[in-house]
Design a protein around this motif. Structure first.
Motif, short mmCIF file in Angstrom:
data_model
loop_
_atom_site.label_atom_id
_atom_site.label_comp_id
_atom_site.label_asym_id
_atom_site.label_seq_id
_atom_site.Cartn_x
_atom_site.Cartn_y
_atom_site.Cartn_z
N GLY A 89 32.27 6.16 37.78
CA GLY A 89 30.94 6.36 37.18
C GLY A 89 30.00 7.22 38.03
N VAL A 90 30.44 7.65 39.19
CA VAL A 90 29.56 8.44 40.06
C VAL A 90 29.96 9.91 40.01
N LYS A 91 28.95 10.76 39.75
CA LYS A 91 29.20 12.21 39.74
C LYS A 91 29.03 12.75 41.15
N PHE A 92 29.87 13.68 41.53
CA PHE A 92 29.66 14.38 42.80
C PHE A 92 30.17 15.80 42.69
N PHE A 93 29.66 16.63 43.56
CA PHE A 93 30.02 18.05 43.52
C PHE A 93 30.71 18.46 44.81
N LEU A 94 31.72 19.26 44.68
CA LEU A 94 32.37 19.81 45.87
C LEU A 94 32.53 21.32 45.66
N PRO A 95 32.17 22.11 46.65
CA PRO A 95 32.32 23.55 46.47
C PRO A 95 33.74 24.05 46.75
N VAL A 96 34.08 25.12 46.09
CA VAL A 96 35.26 25.92 46.49
C VAL A 96 34.66 27.18 47.13
N PRO A 97 34.88 27.39 48.43
CA PRO A 97 34.25 28.54 49.10
C PRO A 97 34.67 29.88 48.48
N PRO A 98 33.88 30.94 48.78
CA PRO A 98 34.26 32.26 48.31
C PRO A 98 35.65 32.62 48.83
N THR A 99 36.33 33.46 48.12
CA THR A 99 37.64 34.08 48.41
C THR A 99 38.86 33.31 47.93
N TYR A 100 38.70 32.03 47.56
CA TYR A 100 39.89 31.33 47.07
C TYR A 100 40.28 31.81 45.68
N ASN A 101 39.29 32.26 44.91
CA ASN A 101 39.62 32.63 43.54
C ASN A 101 40.20 34.05 43.47
N TYR A 102 41.52 34.09 43.51
CA TYR A 102 42.22 35.38 43.55
C TYR A 102 42.30 36.05 42.18
N ARG A 103 41.81 35.35 41.14
CA ARG A 103 41.93 35.91 39.79
C ARG A 103 41.17 37.23 39.65
N VAL A 104 40.11 37.41 40.48
CA VAL A 104 39.35 38.67 40.41
C VAL A 104 40.17 39.87 40.85
N ASP A 105 41.25 39.63 41.57
CA ASP A 105 42.10 40.76 42.00
C ASP A 105 42.59 41.54 40.78
N GLU A 106 42.71 40.84 39.68
CA GLU A 106 43.21 41.47 38.45
C GLU A 106 42.24 42.57 37.97
N THR A 107 40.94 42.37 38.22
CA THR A 107 39.96 43.40 37.82
C THR A 107 40.21 44.68 38.64
N VAL A 108 40.45 44.50 39.94
CA VAL A 108 40.74 45.67 40.79
C VAL A 108 42.01 46.34 40.28
N SER A 109 43.01 45.51 40.05
CA SER A 109 44.30 46.02 39.59
C SER A 109 44.15 46.80 38.27
N ARG A 110 43.34 46.26 37.37
CA ARG A 110 43.14 46.92 36.07
C ARG A 110 42.50 48.30 36.26
N ILE A 111 41.50 48.36 37.14
CA ILE A 111 40.82 49.65 37.37
C ILE A 111 41.79 50.65 38.02
#
Ligand code: B12
Length: 307
Positions: A89-111
């Motif tokens: 019943g308790v909400k909490f937040f945890l961050p994922v630091p910058p750079t873990y999300n490699y999905r953006v590499d696909e934008t570079v690849s597309r360009i």
């Protein structure tokens, strides 16, 4: 279209996405890899670090892409992602630091595909020491924390690199530099929760870095204080305290929320039980689809702290 126009159009398209770019000749690739290997040979690098992360860097561009001429290094601005969980019943937040999300590499690849591949040139993702390549090409400077920095982005960007056989780039090779402000600042050194950054050594003591420990499947060492866990994976402390990151540190993308039952599934996850589709796809969107075990273990560790 001539080389200059192809290059200018590509750089314009990457700049349009706020990406920063540099290029070096692929002849430099063995130099990058050797520079890291020589640190290991001198005994300056931890064995686990070298064997797990560094040994697999490309020794030559040609092995990956015969005829490769240049390495394109791209810095992709990225913010931390705040993830919501719910347990008992308790909400909490945890961050994922910058750079873990490699999905953006696909934008570079597309360009790259649309500007190079569609004109008959080939591209291929490179596996190289990216910070060193960024520093050696003048794209970034090293900070005291050992992360690299770019004017206007701080250290909040992900690096990625591609080989290409397009011959129209420049070899921007230079001496790696340190951010001048780091010469007199010790903020990251003082803030590091595990004393991984030291005054008398430029390289971090990687085996003490919280990221090294919580990205690994091995048990946490006895000396690690469990109260210091604060991210779903990795650590934010040396970056958040850095004066150069002040404009970005409170910016975050709140992207995913795991319901109470999804949080429960994550906590119960193990090698034999695959999580249901909604949990797997949320991890995927965070760039953590292959890190189920680690995410589950880190989440449990964080919850112990709340108890
Ligand atoms: C292995 C690795 C780790 C290891 C080791 C970290 C380390 N400092 O090397 C661990 C797991 C601990 C780790 C942690 C993190 N990492 Co990491 N990591 C990597 C990886 C895979 C290789 C890095 C590497 O080559 N390390 C080996 C060391 C020896 O290389 P180096 O630091 O460049 O060494 C050179 C300098 O020290 C220089 N040098 C030596 N003395 C001197 C003196 C002066 C004056 C100067 C100027 C230079 C200089 O020469 C050395 C080479 O000869 C890269 C991805 C990639 N493919 O490159 C990501 C990468 C470096 N990591 C990244 C990030 C973001 C992190 C974390 C912040 C993650 C987090 N939030 O938890 C932490 C930061 C820890 C820290 N303070 O460094 C980003 C960095 C982006 C950026 N802005 O620079 C990268 C590039 C991933 C990515 N795709 O974007 N990481």
């Amino acid at each position: 279209m001539d080389f200059k126009s192809i290059k200018d159009n590509l750089l314009k398209a990457l700049a349009g996405e706020h990406f920063r770019v540099s290029t070096i000749s692929t002849e430099r690739v063995p130099l990058l890899t050797d520079e890291i290997a020589s640190l290991y040979d001198k005994g300056d690098l931890n064995g686990k670090l070298y064997h797990f992360y560094l040994k697999r860097f490309d020794r030559s561009a040609a092995l990956k892409l015969p005829g490769a001429k240049y390495l394109i290094i791209v810095a992709i601005p990225q913010l931390k992602e705040e993830v919501e969980f719910k347990s008992n019943g308790v909400k909490f937040f945890l961050p994922v630091p910058p750079t873990y999300n490699y999905r953006v590499d696909e934008t570079v690849s597309r360009i790259l595909r649309s500007h190079l591949q569609d004109r008959g040139y080939r591209i291929c993702k490179a596996r190289i020491p990216l910070k060193l390549a960024a520093a050696r090409s003048g794209l970034a400077r090293y900070g005291r924390s050992n992360i690299s920095f770019i004017e206007g982005l701080g250290s909040y960007y992900r690096l990625v690199a591609f080989y290409t056989d397009f011959p129209g780039f420049d070899d921007q090779w230079c001496k790696p530099l340190m951010v001048e402000k780091c010469e007199t600042c010790t903020a990251c050194l003082k803030r590091c929760p595990t004393q991984a950054i030291s005054k008398d050594r430029f390289l971090i003591l990687a085996d003490r870095c919280l990221t090294f420990l919580n990205e690994s499947k091995e048990d946490f060492p006895e000396w690690l204080d469990n109260n210091i866990h604060h991210s779903l994976i990795g650590c934010l402390r040396c970056q958040e305290v850095c004066p150069l990151n002040k404009p970005f540190k409170n910016q975050k993308i709140k992207k995913r929320s795991f319901s109470e039952s999804e949080t429960g599934e994550l906590l119960a996850a193990n090698a034999h039980v695959a999580p249901r589709e909604s949990v797997a796809s949320k991890l995927d969107r965070l760039g953590l689809k292959d890190d189920l075990y680690i995410v589950s273990r880190n989440l449990k560790e964080y919850l112990h702290r709340l108890e």
